[in-house]
Design a protein around this motif. Sequence first.
Motif, PDB file in Angstrom:
ATOM      1  N   CYS A 183      16.342  60.840  31.059  1.00  0.00           N
ATOM      2  CA  CYS A 183      15.463  61.194  30.078  1.00  0.00           C
ATOM      3  C   CYS A 183      14.316  60.492  29.851  1.00  0.00           C
ATOM      4  O   CYS A 183      12.963  61.008  29.731  1.00  0.00           O
ATOM      5  N   GLU A 187      12.025  62.025  32.749  1.00  0.00           N
ATOM      6  CA  GLU A 187      11.274  62.735  31.676  1.00  0.00           C
ATOM      7  C   GLU A 187      12.183  64.430  31.505  1.00  0.00           C
ATOM      8  O   GLU A 187      11.476  65.273  31.305  1.00  0.00           O
ATOM      9  N   PRO A 189      14.473  66.852  29.571  1.00  0.00           N
ATOM     10  CA  PRO A 189      14.870  67.345  28.387  1.00  0.00           C
ATOM     11  C   PRO A 189      16.570  67.147  28.444  1.00  0.00           C
ATOM     12  O   PRO A 189      17.018  67.421  29.187  1.00  0.00           O
ATOM     13  N   HIS A 191      18.849  68.307  26.728  1.00  0.00           N
ATOM     14  CA  HIS A 191      19.665  69.375  26.659  1.00  0.00           C
ATOM     15  C   HIS A 191      19.672  70.366  28.074  1.00  0.00           C
ATOM     16  O   HIS A 191      20.525  71.219  28.137  1.00  0.00           O
TER      17      HIS A 191
END
Length: 306
Positions: A183, A187, A189, A191
């Motif tokens: 994350c 980078e 997401p 979800h």
Amino acid sequence: MTAHSPTVRSVQGDLEPTELGIVDAHDHLFFRSPLLAGQELDDVDLARQELAAFAAVGGGTVVQWTPYGLGRRAAELPALAEATGVRIVAATGLHQAAHYTPELLAARGTDLAELFVRELTEGIAGSGVRAGLIKVAGGFHALDAHARRTMRAAAEAHHATGAPIAVHHELGTGALDVLDLLCEEGEVPAHRILLGHLNRSPDFVTQREAARSGAYLAFDGPSRANHATDWRMPDAMAALADAGFAHRLLLGGDTTTAGARSVSGGPGMPYLLRRVRPRLEESLGKDVVEQILVGNPAEAFAVEWR
């Protein structure tokens, strides 16, 4: 379906998320590793029988987390799906280094992201099957150089395709380190990340923090190696649901050896619905368990493919 609506990339083509039905979100039809010599999942007929047994108790989709180089037999998967009516999602990616020969890892060099993207978009070589997720793996409470390399490649492939990233956690540990890498550095997401085996380390604080990030938490089993923690899974999932994270939970069987198949005398895929589901319904209620088996995976594996 509209041009850019989210779809699930199955071995028979892209599907509407509502077509999945009840989902075994983490399992294996085929798996071959030097760490499990003599216990290989490599029999096509037994795989067909196992899928049929899963369908007989209401199963609709199996997500196979077997990645590159571990005998996933992708060319066999469409016919198995056709014969049983169970939808199958295949994986690209790379497991822990211990599952491979040094020669294979050296041969892959630095082209991992390219390999993952190719298998997600063009297909797995010799099969015509496109993968629908990327599988990578961490270590015990840590990420070694191999794990970091594969996870960075997975992040790159995610950005190129939108594919979700599924993560093996050794004995259920290291989830927060994985989220930091994927994350923050990668980078990705949250979800789009599925954290596997979190039932194997019943650390409720870490589980809540991982769920709070927005990642999916995949609980799986049963397992001889992890039987000491299997019985804690309902309490862990209930605690997460009570904390408002029912929408972040997934459930899988994770059959990794031939003897674990139901058609070979083990619990296998049907056990997930035959025994685990009723037990969870006592702790979470039928509606929440339906969400975990149907609604959540429909969102977790659906992607606006690039």
